[in-house]
Design a protein around this motif. Structure first.
Motif, mmCIF file in Angstrom:
data_model
loop_
_atom_site.group_PDB
_atom_site.id
_atom_site.type_symbol
_atom_site.label_atom_id
_atom_site.label_comp_id
_atom_site.label_asym_id
_atom_site.label_seq_id
_atom_site.Cartn_x
_atom_site.Cartn_y
_atom_site.Cartn_z
ATOM 1 N N ASN A 29 0.860 -1.206 -0.105
ATOM 2 C CA ASN A 29 0.095 -0.006 -0.062
ATOM 3 C C ASN A 29 0.846 1.258 -0.181
ATOM 4 O O ASN A 29 0.576 2.210 0.818
ATOM 5 C CB ASN A 29 -0.824 0.196 1.341
ATOM 6 C CG ASN A 29 -2.087 -1.103 1.136
ATOM 7 O OD1 ASN A 29 -2.583 -1.296 -0.189
ATOM 8 N ND2 ASN A 29 -2.124 -1.598 2.145
ATOM 9 N N VAL A 30 1.905 1.274 -0.740
ATOM 10 C CA VAL A 30 2.635 2.358 -0.896
ATOM 11 C C VAL A 30 1.903 3.586 -1.675
ATOM 12 O O VAL A 30 1.026 3.118 -2.637
ATOM 13 C CB VAL A 30 4.100 2.119 -1.727
ATOM 14 C CG1 VAL A 30 4.873 3.331 -1.879
ATOM 15 C CG2 VAL A 30 4.729 1.219 -0.975
ATOM 16 N N ASN A 31 1.919 4.608 -1.240
ATOM 17 C CA ASN A 31 0.886 5.667 -1.998
ATOM 18 C C ASN A 31 1.046 5.613 -3.595
ATOM 19 O O ASN A 31 2.137 5.810 -3.993
ATOM 20 C CB ASN A 31 1.269 6.985 -1.227
ATOM 21 C CG ASN A 31 0.351 8.210 -1.740
ATOM 22 O OD1 ASN A 31 0.310 8.519 -2.960
ATOM 23 N ND2 ASN A 31 -0.268 8.723 -0.964
ATOM 24 N N ARG A 32 0.006 5.700 -4.228
ATOM 25 C CA ARG A 32 -0.142 5.471 -5.585
ATOM 26 C C ARG A 32 0.722 6.575 -6.162
ATOM 27 O O ARG A 32 1.463 6.560 -7.133
ATOM 28 C CB ARG A 32 -1.549 5.487 -6.114
ATOM 29 C CG ARG A 32 -1.749 5.049 -7.608
ATOM 30 C CD ARG A 32 -3.092 5.259 -8.131
ATOM 31 N NE ARG A 32 -3.913 4.131 -7.534
ATOM 32 C CZ ARG A 32 -3.876 3.001 -7.922
ATOM 33 N NH1 ARG A 32 -3.235 2.434 -9.130
ATOM 34 N NH2 ARG A 32 -4.617 1.839 -7.365
ATOM 35 N N LYS A 33 0.399 7.973 -5.673
ATOM 36 C CA LYS A 33 1.162 8.885 -6.327
ATOM 37 C C LYS A 33 2.885 8.774 -6.358
ATOM 38 O O LYS A 33 3.478 9.435 -7.159
ATOM 39 C CB LYS A 33 0.595 10.348 -5.876
ATOM 40 C CG LYS A 33 -0.749 10.612 -6.208
ATOM 41 C CD LYS A 33 -1.264 11.856 -5.409
ATOM 42 C CE LYS A 33 -2.550 12.231 -5.968
ATOM 43 N NZ LYS A 33 -3.152 13.504 -5.131
ATOM 44 N N GLU A 34 3.331 8.435 -5.105
ATOM 45 C CA GLU A 34 4.284 8.285 -4.992
ATOM 46 C C GLU A 34 5.339 7.005 -5.322
ATOM 47 O O GLU A 34 6.265 6.761 -5.132
ATOM 48 C CB GLU A 34 4.957 8.560 -3.197
ATOM 49 C CG GLU A 34 4.545 9.572 -2.896
ATOM 50 C CD GLU A 34 4.612 9.911 -1.198
ATOM 51 O OE1 GLU A 34 4.851 8.588 -0.502
ATOM 52 O OE2 GLU A 34 4.479 10.763 -0.546
ATOM 53 N N ARG A 35 4.423 5.899 -5.727
ATOM 54 C CA ARG A 35 5.046 4.436 -6.107
ATOM 55 C C ARG A 35 6.049 4.449 -6.959
ATOM 56 O O ARG A 35 6.954 3.794 -6.758
ATOM 57 C CB ARG A 35 3.733 3.685 -6.619
ATOM 58 C CG ARG A 35 4.055 2.339 -6.486
ATOM 59 C CD ARG A 35 2.587 1.598 -6.647
ATOM 60 N NE ARG A 35 1.686 1.740 -5.568
ATOM 61 C CZ ARG A 35 0.465 1.564 -5.833
ATOM 62 N NH1 ARG A 35 -0.035 1.006 -6.901
ATOM 63 N NH2 ARG A 35 -0.390 1.649 -4.781
ATOM 64 N N LYS A 83 9.319 5.924 -5.504
ATOM 65 C CA LYS A 83 10.031 4.930 -4.662
ATOM 66 C C LYS A 83 10.267 3.718 -5.204
ATOM 67 O O LYS A 83 11.436 3.467 -4.498
ATOM 68 C CB LYS A 83 8.675 4.677 -3.475
ATOM 69 C CG LYS A 83 8.132 5.574 -2.727
ATOM 70 C CD LYS A 83 9.043 6.333 -1.799
ATOM 71 C CE LYS A 83 8.523 7.618 -0.921
ATOM 72 N NZ LYS A 83 9.433 8.153 -0.143
#
Length: 313
Positions: A103-109, A112
């Protein structure tokens, strides 16, 4: 950061670990050592929340693993032994998949994933299928998976097993670098590796903790200050009479006969007597040539074997 309090795990009547307690502080790199069947894997699985303890408490970053498992597990990145990976995915696809399930933030995925690939030295192979990578690169991919989600704690089970010397060095350097920003628990059978990487060692035998200390302190505890190794040339075999001439010698033991005609012996003194000056003087009188003399060294392996053997008696 991690605290185990009186943890016991039973499988029926069999006890895998019994009443173990220890604390691992923020930023420590800790080696978990023990012979096969000692309880290392059980301990690591309990810390990760993969299995539940029969009794006792496991606290991870302030969260009780049984009462608040999601909060506790979020702080842990786990690299299991054997490198279980989805080998039909590319490196980038695998790391992205791990980011999705964590569940890493979609916008940051995307960013990252890119950062982790670069951090673990996978940039050159990010588009390759995992099944086509060398063992060393597969270890890095497994490490990348553990790093997804920015966990504070990394648990690495045999991270260098099966690697060649160059790959081992590369993974060691990566672990040292990760140790600057993470708390790390490392399980390994390579004791020299643990000595080089870890600043604390926990030794488990038969489900119980037998030692918790720094590698240096464990090595110093088994250092035999009254033992000297001496390599000599002794054509007339006068070493046989030396013990009678130097009263403080407790024992002389043959170690090896070398091809160049020299012989190595271990000479043990009574008490804490330093025999080096006396040996130089007496050997010269007896026309015994000394090629090398050194005090006995100790290693983490020596400490490990002494503790394990002591526990088996």
């Amino acid at each position: 950061m991690i605290e185990l309090k009186n943890v016991t795990k039973k499988y029926g009547k069999a006890i895998a670990v019994e009443d173990i307690s220890f604390t691992i502080n923020d930023g420590e790199i800790v080696g978990l050592l023990g012979p096969n069947g000692a309880g290392k894997s059980t301990t690591m699985n309990i810390i990760t929340g993969f299995i539940e303890q029969t009794s006792g408490d496991v606290i991870v970053d302030g969260y009780d693993m049984l009462k608040r498992p999601k909060k506790a597990k979020k702080e842990i990145g786990y690299m299991p032994e054997g490198v279980p990976l989805y080998t039909d995915l590319t490196v980038r696809e695998f790391v992205t998949y791990m980011a999705e399930i964590k569940n890493v933030n979609r916008k940051e995925r995307k960013q990252k994933v890119k950062e982790i690939i670069e951090q673990t030295g996978l940039k050159d192979v990010e588009s390759k299928l995992i099944k086509n990578l060398s063992r060393g690169y597969k270890q890095r991919v497994s490490m990348a998976g553990a790093l997804v989600g920015e966990p504070k704690i990394l648990i690495l089970d045999e991270p260098t097993v099966g690697l060649d010397p160059k790959q081992i060095t590369e993974i060691r350097n990566l672990i040292k670098e990760l140790g600057k920003t993470h708390t790390i628990i490392l399980s390994s059978h390579i004791l020299s590796e643990v000595s080089q990487i870890c600043n604390k060692v926990i030794i488990i035998n038969k489900g119980k903790i037998v030692a918790i200390d720094t590698p240096e302190n464990l090595e110093n505890k088994v250092t035999n200050n009254n033992c000297i190794y001496v390599t000599i040339e002794d054509s007339q075999n006068k070493i046989e009479t030396i013990k009678d001439k130097i009263q403080d010698i407790k024992k002389i033991k043959l170690i090896t006969k070398n091809d160049d005609g020299t012989t190595q012996y271990m000479i043990e003194a009574n008490g804490e007597v330093d025999l080096r000056k006396t040996i130089f003087a007496e050997f010269a009188k007896e026309d015994i040539t000394i090629f090398e003399m050194k005090k006995a060294d100790s290693s983490l392996e020596d400490a490990f074997m002494k503790l394990i053997e002591g526990g088996n008696k």
